[in-house]
Design a protein around this motif. Structure first.
Motif, mmCIF file in Angstrom:
data_model
loop_
_atom_site.group_PDB
_atom_site.id
_atom_site.type_symbol
_atom_site.label_atom_id
_atom_site.label_comp_id
_atom_site.label_asym_id
_atom_site.label_seq_id
_atom_site.Cartn_x
_atom_site.Cartn_y
_atom_site.Cartn_z
ATOM 1 N N GLN A 190 1.118 -1.236 0.037
ATOM 2 C CA GLN A 190 -0.072 -0.107 0.078
ATOM 3 C C GLN A 190 1.021 1.382 0.110
ATOM 4 O OE1 GLN A 190 -3.515 0.144 2.218
ATOM 5 N NE2 GLN A 190 -3.415 -1.940 2.780
ATOM 6 N N HIS A 191 1.915 0.897 0.485
ATOM 7 C CA HIS A 191 3.115 2.258 0.549
ATOM 8 C C HIS A 191 4.160 2.247 -0.580
ATOM 9 C CE1 HIS A 191 0.908 3.031 4.474
ATOM 10 N NE2 HIS A 191 1.403 1.710 4.841
ATOM 11 N N ALA A 192 3.878 1.410 -1.588
ATOM 12 C CA ALA A 192 4.765 1.506 -2.585
ATOM 13 C C ALA A 192 4.831 2.767 -3.189
ATOM 14 C CB ALA A 192 4.635 0.252 -3.363
ATOM 15 N N VAL A 193 5.638 3.442 -3.723
ATOM 16 C CA VAL A 193 5.659 4.490 -4.761
ATOM 17 C C VAL A 193 5.648 4.101 -5.961
ATOM 18 C CG1 VAL A 193 6.907 6.673 -5.228
ATOM 19 C CG2 VAL A 193 7.024 5.804 -2.877
ATOM 20 N N MET A 194 4.450 4.326 -6.667
ATOM 21 C CA MET A 194 4.337 3.984 -8.082
ATOM 22 C C MET A 194 4.998 5.094 -9.067
ATOM 23 S SD MET A 194 2.749 0.892 -8.312
ATOM 24 C CE MET A 194 4.104 0.567 -6.898
ATOM 25 N N ALA A 195 5.606 4.608 -10.045
ATOM 26 C CA ALA A 195 6.079 5.531 -11.166
ATOM 27 C C ALA A 195 4.944 5.322 -12.261
ATOM 28 C CB ALA A 195 7.324 5.020 -11.466
ATOM 29 N N PRO A 196 4.300 6.221 -12.895
ATOM 30 C CA PRO A 196 3.454 6.093 -13.978
ATOM 31 C C PRO A 196 4.158 5.659 -15.228
ATOM 32 C CG PRO A 196 2.889 8.222 -12.558
ATOM 33 C CD PRO A 196 4.157 7.655 -12.227
ATOM 34 N N ALA A 197 3.704 4.753 -15.878
ATOM 35 C CA ALA A 197 4.375 4.404 -17.437
ATOM 36 C C ALA A 197 3.970 5.792 -18.419
ATOM 37 C CB ALA A 197 3.784 3.382 -17.764
ATOM 38 N N VAL A 198 3.078 6.592 -18.103
ATOM 39 C CA VAL A 198 2.573 7.455 -18.950
ATOM 40 C C VAL A 198 1.782 8.690 -18.265
ATOM 41 C CG1 VAL A 198 2.474 6.206 -21.307
ATOM 42 C CG2 VAL A 198 0.287 6.792 -19.700
ATOM 43 N N PRO A 199 1.857 9.740 -18.504
ATOM 44 C CA PRO A 199 0.828 10.610 -17.754
ATOM 45 C C PRO A 199 -0.437 10.125 -17.643
ATOM 46 C CG PRO A 199 2.205 11.879 -19.255
ATOM 47 C CD PRO A 199 2.159 10.472 -19.623
ATOM 48 N N LEU A 200 -0.802 9.454 -16.668
ATOM 49 C CA LEU A 200 -2.306 8.700 -16.488
ATOM 50 C C LEU A 200 -3.431 9.531 -16.665
ATOM 51 C CD1 LEU A 200 -1.066 6.285 -13.619
ATOM 52 C CD2 LEU A 200 -0.964 5.810 -16.232
ATOM 53 N N ARG A 201 -3.648 10.668 -15.959
ATOM 54 C CA ARG A 201 -4.975 11.290 -16.142
ATOM 55 C C ARG A 201 -5.448 11.519 -17.550
ATOM 56 N NH1 ARG A 201 -8.402 12.002 -12.110
ATOM 57 N NH2 ARG A 201 -10.210 13.357 -13.093
ATOM 58 N N PRO A 202 -4.355 12.434 -18.214
ATOM 59 C CA PRO A 202 -4.641 12.791 -19.728
ATOM 60 C C PRO A 202 -5.001 11.466 -20.605
ATOM 61 C CG PRO A 202 -2.669 13.874 -18.937
ATOM 62 C CD PRO A 202 -2.941 12.726 -17.993
ATOM 63 N N VAL A 203 -4.196 10.277 -20.340
ATOM 64 C CA VAL A 203 -4.396 9.308 -21.238
ATOM 65 C C VAL A 203 -5.793 8.526 -20.908
ATOM 66 C CG1 VAL A 203 -3.703 6.740 -21.610
ATOM 67 C CG2 VAL A 203 -2.005 8.753 -21.719
ATOM 68 N N LEU A 204 -5.965 8.148 -19.576
ATOM 69 C CA LEU A 204 -7.267 7.593 -19.039
ATOM 70 C C LEU A 204 -8.442 8.612 -19.169
ATOM 71 C CD1 LEU A 204 -6.012 5.974 -16.007
ATOM 72 C CD2 LEU A 204 -6.485 4.885 -18.171
ATOM 73 N N GLY A 205 -8.343 9.859 -19.083
ATOM 74 C CA GLY A 205 -9.375 10.940 -19.422
ATOM 75 C C GLY A 205 -9.755 10.889 -20.795
ATOM 76 N N ALA A 206 -8.864 10.724 -21.726
ATOM 77 C CA ALA A 206 -9.290 10.657 -23.052
ATOM 78 C C ALA A 206 -9.985 9.552 -23.452
ATOM 79 C CB ALA A 206 -7.830 10.639 -23.969
ATOM 80 N N LEU A 207 -9.687 8.445 -22.932
ATOM 81 C CA LEU A 207 -10.481 7.163 -23.008
ATOM 82 C C LEU A 207 -12.026 7.427 -22.546
ATOM 83 C CD1 LEU A 207 -8.051 4.278 -21.979
ATOM 84 C CD2 LEU A 207 -8.596 5.188 -24.495
ATOM 85 N N ARG A 208 -12.020 8.158 -21.363
ATOM 86 C CA ARG A 208 -13.269 8.347 -20.879
ATOM 87 C C ARG A 208 -14.187 9.155 -21.909
ATOM 88 N NH1 ARG A 208 -14.756 6.336 -15.423
ATOM 89 N NH2 ARG A 208 -16.680 7.254 -16.273
ATOM 90 N N ASP A 209 -13.518 10.110 -22.184
ATOM 91 C CA ASP A 209 -14.059 11.163 -23.254
ATOM 92 C C ASP A 209 -14.657 10.534 -24.512
ATOM 93 O OD1 ASP A 209 -13.432 13.289 -21.601
ATOM 94 O OD2 ASP A 209 -11.756 13.635 -22.600
ATOM 95 N N ARG A 210 -14.111 9.216 -24.829
ATOM 96 C CA ARG A 210 -14.606 8.433 -25.803
ATOM 97 C C ARG A 210 -15.887 7.793 -25.616
ATOM 98 N NH1 ARG A 210 -8.986 8.672 -26.876
ATOM 99 N NH2 ARG A 210 -8.358 8.579 -28.978
ATOM 100 N N GLY A 211 -16.348 7.761 -24.233
ATOM 101 C CA GLY A 211 -17.419 7.092 -23.882
ATOM 102 C C GLY A 211 -17.188 5.597 -23.146
#
Length: 232
Positions: free
Chosen positions: A93-114
């Motif tokens: 739970q305390h592991a520091v994760m390193a995003p593979a890409v800028p996650l919110r823009p990438v995932l947000g763009a998928l959400r924007d596609r519905g």
């Protein structure tokens, strides 16, 4: 037409080596009595301390905490597997994760596609939610499951099928995205399309037989889904 995407977590949303290499070094430092003991523990889970890297068959990559603890247990007399697995889950739970890409823009763009978005990880659900929360993306997920959420671990299809049920999406209209054969086998068994990414330990040649496409990272996923729609 694709309506939903299920992501693996470690090695897919988050770069595996950067995230778990440091964490594993810290874990062994806590468990080991001396350097020789640390070396034995590292070998048991396929970890290369000098490089903070992993053997392709390391259980840390795609296995559950129970499986990792089982590999460590012969070198840790006095510990029990449930106690050790609980310790691993708490530390995760305390592991520091390193995003593979800028996650919110990438995932947000998928959400924007519905698209509906889910997470299926062989981590436990609590650390998974903690990692998503730490990076400000939990709200983008319609479904989050770990191997302890009641659907079984990958490579079984349970978590993928649970995502389909939770969102009302036909599995044939969903995509499983992961960095390991476990992920892709799970997705295929659920009847989903499968996308491999190379932000984990596995090489393209290992993943290609199980995948519809191999991408460098999830940043290219949206364009691939768009091409599917154009071809349909």
């Amino acid at each position: 037409m694709i309506e939903g995407v299920v992501f693996d977590k470690d090695g897919t949303l988050f770069d595996f080596r950067q995230s778990w290499g440091v964490w594993t070094a810290q874990l062994l430092q806590q468990l080991a009595q001396d350097q020789a003991h640390a070396d034995a523990l590292a070998a048991a889970i396929g970890y290369y301390p000098a490089q903070q890297d992993f053997h392709p068959d390391s259980p840390v990559i795609a296995a559950t905490a129970e499986e990792i603890s089982a590999a460590l247990l012969p070198h840790l007399p006095g510990h029990t597997q449930p106690e050790l697995a609980a310790r691993l889950n708490a530390l995760a739970q305390h592991a520091v994760m390193a995003p593979a890409v800028p996650l919110r823009p990438v995932l947000g763009a998928l959400r924007d596609r519905g698209l509906k978005i889910g997470l299926a990880t062989n981590d436990t659900e609590a650390p998974a939610r903690a990692h998503l929360t730490a990076h400000g993306i939990l709200d983008l997920f319609d479904f989050v499951a770990g191997y302890d959420s009641g659907h079984g671990p990958k490579p079984g299809p349970g978590m993928c099928l649970a995502f389909a049920r939770a969102t009302g999406i036909d599995p044939a209209r969903a995509v499983m995205v992961g960095d390991s054969a476990h992920d892709l086998i799970a997705g295929r068994a659920a009847g989903m399309r499968c996308v491999a990414v190379l932000t984990g330990i596995a090489k393209a040649e290992e993943l290609r037989p199980h995948a519809d496409v191999v991408l460098a990272d999830i940043g290219a996923l949206g364009a691939w889904i768009d091409r599917l729609a154009d071809d349909s």
